[in-house]
Design a protein around this motif. Structure first.
Motif, PDB file in Angstrom:
ATOM      1  N   ASP A  70      20.424  12.409  40.763  1.00  0.00           N
ATOM      2  CA  ASP A  70      21.355  13.157  39.191  1.00  0.00           C
ATOM      3  C   ASP A  70      20.372  14.250  39.025  1.00  0.00           C
ATOM      4  N   GLU A  71      19.442  14.226  38.775  1.00  0.00           N
ATOM      5  CA  GLU A  71      18.423  15.196  38.582  1.00  0.00           C
ATOM      6  C   GLU A  71      18.551  16.470  39.976  1.00  0.00           C
ATOM      7  N   GLU A 104      22.349  17.976  39.667  1.00  0.00           N
ATOM      8  CA  GLU A 104      21.761  19.066  38.711  1.00  0.00           C
ATOM      9  C   GLU A 104      21.061  20.293  38.754  1.00  0.00           C
ATOM     10  N   ARG A 105      20.543  19.962  39.860  1.00  0.00           N
ATOM     11  CA  ARG A 105      19.660  20.908  40.023  1.00  0.00           C
ATOM     12  C   ARG A 105      20.284  22.077  40.913  1.00  0.00           C
ATOM     13  N   THR A 110      27.364  18.056  39.891  1.00  0.00           N
ATOM     14  CA  THR A 110      26.840  17.053  39.352  1.00  0.00           C
ATOM     15  C   THR A 110      28.388  17.250  39.727  1.00  0.00           C
TER      16      THR A 110
END
Length: 204
Positions: free
Chosen positions: A165-166, A169-170, A174
């Motif tokens: 998820d990180e 998002e980066r 997402t």
């Protein structure tokens, strides 16, 4: 870690929380030839629940209720296969879902290694053993080695999801991932309907 073995279904009243890691074991990888034998689940608390299903009745109302609960996110690695097996044998469409293999392919574009063992090693720092992957999951009794293997497939998916998820998002992916997860049960339905080897979106 504790591995709980349940015969036929999850026990009444078991609450595994809002995000549940799910995997399954079958007698092979062909939908209509190979039966669904085992479903394993984890809430991410370090414990696993392994359900040895009653075949061919598959009378498991508690498990089915969980798989279709709109308030519980079901977390898979290569969910396309498991979701198809659940549709075929349990008669339920599993939703909502998240697939760490899809997330890995969208986020970890620097590698072509998206199998569970590789993803767990990088994202959770754990080395998985796949020694029991091809064992007899239809046996009358499961060995401790089988139970431990089944548990390992779900114990680390919450940590993997958090890392992926990180990364999603980066990289600004997402929402794209979310749309892929939403489509996944339909992709499994296409497999069951005979389009398992064909990309219907391809030009050819």
């Amino acid at each position: 870690m504790t591995v709980y073995l349940h015969e036929g279904d999850l026990p009444d009243g078991l609450d595994l929380g809002p995000v549940v890691a799910v995997d399954s074991e079958t007698m092979g990888l062909r939908f209509r030839r190979d039966p669904l034998c085992v479903v394993q689940l984890s809430s991410g608390d370090g414990d696993a629940h392994v359900v040895r299903l009653n075949r061919p009745l598959y009378d498991c109302p508690n498990l089915k209720r969980l798989l279709v609960d709109p308030a519980v996110l079901k977390l898979f690695h290569f969910g396309r296969f498991d979701i198809g097996m659940f549709q075929l044998h349990l008669g339920v469409e599993t939703r909502p879902v998240y697939c760490t293999k899809i997330a890995s392919k969208l986020a970890r574009t620097y590698t072509d290694r998206h199998g569970l063992k590789d993803v767990v090693r990088e994202c959770a720092g754990v080395e998985l053993s796949k020694a029991q992957q091809s064992s007899d999951w239809g046996a009358a009794e499961l060995t401790q080695a089988q139970l431990d293997y089944a548990a390992s497939d779900v114990l680390y998916l919450h940590a993997v999801k958090a890392k992926l998820d990180e990364m999603l998002e980066r990289e600004g992916r997402t929402e794209l991932a979310a749309r892929c997860f939403e489509f996944l049960p339909s992709r499994s339905a296409l497999d069951l309907a005979g389009w398992d080897e064909m990309d219907i979106f391809a030009h050819a």
